[in-house]
Scaffold this motif. Structure first.
Motif, mmCIF file in Angstrom:
data_model
loop_
_atom_site.group_PDB
_atom_site.id
_atom_site.type_symbol
_atom_site.label_atom_id
_atom_site.label_comp_id
_atom_site.label_asym_id
_atom_site.label_seq_id
_atom_site.Cartn_x
_atom_site.Cartn_y
_atom_site.Cartn_z
ATOM 1 N N UNK A 130 0.946 -1.192 0.154
ATOM 2 C CA UNK A 130 -0.070 -0.003 0.026
ATOM 3 C C UNK A 130 0.935 1.354 -0.037
ATOM 4 N N UNK A 131 1.893 0.985 0.717
ATOM 5 C CA UNK A 131 2.798 2.462 0.888
ATOM 6 C C UNK A 131 3.788 2.615 -0.484
ATOM 7 N N UNK A 132 3.927 1.462 -0.928
ATOM 8 C CA UNK A 132 4.753 1.630 -2.592
ATOM 9 C C UNK A 132 3.501 2.204 -3.489
ATOM 10 N N UNK A 133 2.409 1.724 -3.443
ATOM 11 C CA UNK A 133 1.430 2.284 -4.515
ATOM 12 C C UNK A 133 1.232 3.626 -4.129
ATOM 13 N N UNK A 134 1.109 4.020 -2.937
ATOM 14 C CA UNK A 134 0.835 5.643 -2.715
ATOM 15 C C UNK A 134 2.189 6.259 -3.206
ATOM 16 N N UNK A 135 3.317 5.807 -3.252
ATOM 17 C CA UNK A 135 4.407 6.500 -3.575
ATOM 18 C C UNK A 135 4.531 6.670 -5.254
ATOM 19 N N UNK A 136 4.097 5.428 -5.671
ATOM 20 C CA UNK A 136 4.096 5.277 -7.145
ATOM 21 C C UNK A 136 2.722 6.124 -8.107
ATOM 22 N N UNK A 137 1.512 6.413 -6.987
ATOM 23 C CA UNK A 137 0.615 7.009 -7.724
ATOM 24 C C UNK A 137 0.745 8.559 -7.101
ATOM 25 N N UNK A 138 1.656 9.005 -6.153
ATOM 26 C CA UNK A 138 1.776 10.355 -5.794
ATOM 27 C C UNK A 138 2.124 11.416 -7.127
ATOM 28 N N UNK A 139 1.314 12.745 -6.784
ATOM 29 C CA UNK A 139 1.551 13.582 -7.840
ATOM 30 C C UNK A 139 2.902 14.161 -7.900
ATOM 31 N N UNK A 140 3.530 14.428 -9.083
ATOM 32 C CA UNK A 140 4.943 14.686 -9.276
ATOM 33 C C UNK A 140 5.060 16.210 -9.041
ATOM 34 N N UNK A 141 6.093 16.439 -8.594
ATOM 35 C CA UNK A 141 6.347 18.308 -8.340
ATOM 36 C C UNK A 141 6.743 18.607 -9.724
ATOM 37 N N UNK A 142 6.156 19.763 -10.288
ATOM 38 C CA UNK A 142 6.670 20.054 -11.653
ATOM 39 C C UNK A 142 8.136 20.336 -11.649
ATOM 40 N N UNK A 143 8.682 20.074 -12.692
ATOM 41 C CA UNK A 143 10.295 20.517 -13.161
ATOM 42 C C UNK A 143 11.201 19.772 -12.083
ATOM 43 N N UNK A 144 10.738 18.668 -11.612
ATOM 44 C CA UNK A 144 11.719 17.885 -10.472
ATOM 45 C C UNK A 144 11.465 16.333 -10.622
ATOM 46 N N UNK A 145 12.222 15.645 -10.038
ATOM 47 C CA UNK A 145 11.868 14.104 -9.934
ATOM 48 C C UNK A 145 11.394 13.715 -8.912
ATOM 49 N N UNK A 146 10.891 14.877 -7.825
ATOM 50 C CA UNK A 146 10.229 14.621 -6.593
ATOM 51 C C UNK A 146 8.706 14.274 -6.717
ATOM 52 N N UNK A 147 8.208 13.682 -5.478
ATOM 53 C CA UNK A 147 6.736 13.349 -5.741
ATOM 54 C C UNK A 147 6.222 14.286 -4.300
ATOM 55 N N UNK A 148 4.644 14.580 -4.559
ATOM 56 C CA UNK A 148 4.117 15.137 -3.408
ATOM 57 C C UNK A 148 3.309 13.903 -2.655
ATOM 58 N N UNK A 149 3.721 13.877 -1.526
ATOM 59 C CA UNK A 149 3.075 12.816 -0.444
ATOM 60 C C UNK A 149 2.445 13.633 0.676
ATOM 61 N N UNK A 150 1.315 13.138 1.472
ATOM 62 C CA UNK A 150 1.020 13.506 2.514
ATOM 63 C C UNK A 150 1.705 13.044 3.329
ATOM 64 N N UNK A 151 2.622 13.765 4.329
ATOM 65 C CA UNK A 151 3.493 13.335 5.158
ATOM 66 C C UNK A 151 2.908 12.716 6.231
ATOM 67 N N UNK A 152 1.728 13.157 6.950
ATOM 68 C CA UNK A 152 1.113 12.546 7.887
ATOM 69 C C UNK A 152 0.763 11.131 7.886
ATOM 70 N N UNK A 153 0.047 10.990 6.619
ATOM 71 C CA UNK A 153 -0.480 9.849 6.160
ATOM 72 C C UNK A 153 0.621 8.609 6.050
ATOM 73 N N UNK A 154 1.775 9.099 5.437
ATOM 74 C CA UNK A 154 3.005 8.134 5.126
ATOM 75 C C UNK A 154 3.433 7.781 6.415
ATOM 76 N N UNK A 155 3.568 8.657 7.351
ATOM 77 C CA UNK A 155 4.479 8.539 8.698
ATOM 78 C C UNK A 155 3.462 7.621 9.433
ATOM 79 N N UNK A 156 1.978 7.541 9.411
ATOM 80 C CA UNK A 156 1.147 6.790 9.953
ATOM 81 C C UNK A 156 1.403 5.298 9.526
ATOM 82 N N UNK A 157 1.314 5.319 8.251
ATOM 83 C CA UNK A 157 1.294 3.825 7.476
ATOM 84 C C UNK A 157 2.791 2.988 7.945
ATOM 85 N N UNK A 158 3.705 3.913 8.177
ATOM 86 C CA UNK A 158 5.289 3.494 8.334
ATOM 87 C C UNK A 158 5.282 3.061 9.746
ATOM 88 N N UNK A 159 4.646 3.860 10.731
ATOM 89 C CA UNK A 159 4.500 3.550 12.100
ATOM 90 C C UNK A 159 3.777 2.305 12.225
#
Length: 183
Positions: A34-63
């Motif tokens: 589920x975490x991998x899927x969230x990272x794969x489907x995350x919106x890209x930050x324009x003009x960079x290789x970074x993705x936008x993720x909801x920090x609280x959601x990701x931290x909650x899932x990792x914990x």
């Protein structure tokens, strides 16, 4: 880091509903997927290789994923740390034993060297004594030979004188003059 002298750490899990049951490896793998899927489907930050993720959601899932690690995995991590500590202690003891063995070997080589030198010196002394003994024996034999020759010479002269004296003794003596007869 946990204290190495303690028992394996207990799982610090959030309260779970009884209906869910204990965490399983399958449930943990689903959460990771589920975490991998969230990272794969995350919106890209324009003009960079970074993705936008909801920090609280990701931290909650990792914990949650961390909390759901099976107790066996936590115990295995604890056992690996204990094993590494044991190996480190054993390696240290082995190094100490090796150093002790090397020191003893150096001492034995030194003792062997001293013994070898002592044997060589003893052999030199024995050879020197044998040489000296042979020299003294030859000198004594030469002295005895000279003494015997001198004695033989003296005895030869005495024998000649003795024979001459005997010959004189046996020579006919001139007739003694007759004593005058007086009448």
């Amino acid at each position: 880091m946990d204290d190495p002298g303690t028992s394996p750490p207990a799982a610090a899990q959030p309260p779970r509903a009884e209906a869910e049951g204990p965490p399983t490896l399958g449930h943990l793998l689903e959460l990771i997927d589920e975490i991998i899927a969230d990272v794969e489907t995350a919106r890209s930050v324009p003009l960079s290789g970074h993705a936008m993720l909801d920090r609280d959601v990701m931290l909650s899932k990792l914990r949650r994923a961390k909390a759901e690690l099976p107790e066996d995995l936590r115990a295995a991590r604890w056992m690996v740390r204990k094993r590494e500590q044991y190996i480190a202690r054993t390696n240290e003891k082995a190094r100490e034993m090796l150093e002790t063995a090397r020191e003893r070997a150096r001492e034995m080589v030194q003792e062997s060297f001293i013994v070898r030198e002592a044997v060589e010196e003893a052999n030199r002394l024995v050879r020197s004594a044998e040489t000296e003994s042979s020299r003294i024996r030859l000198e004594a034999e030469d002295f005895a030979e000279r003494t015997y020759e001198e004695a033989e010479t003296i005895l030869g002269e005495l024998l000649r004188e003795l024979r001459a004296s005997r010959a004189e003794l046996h020579e006919a003596l001139p007739p003694e003059p007759e004593p005058p007869i007086s009448y």
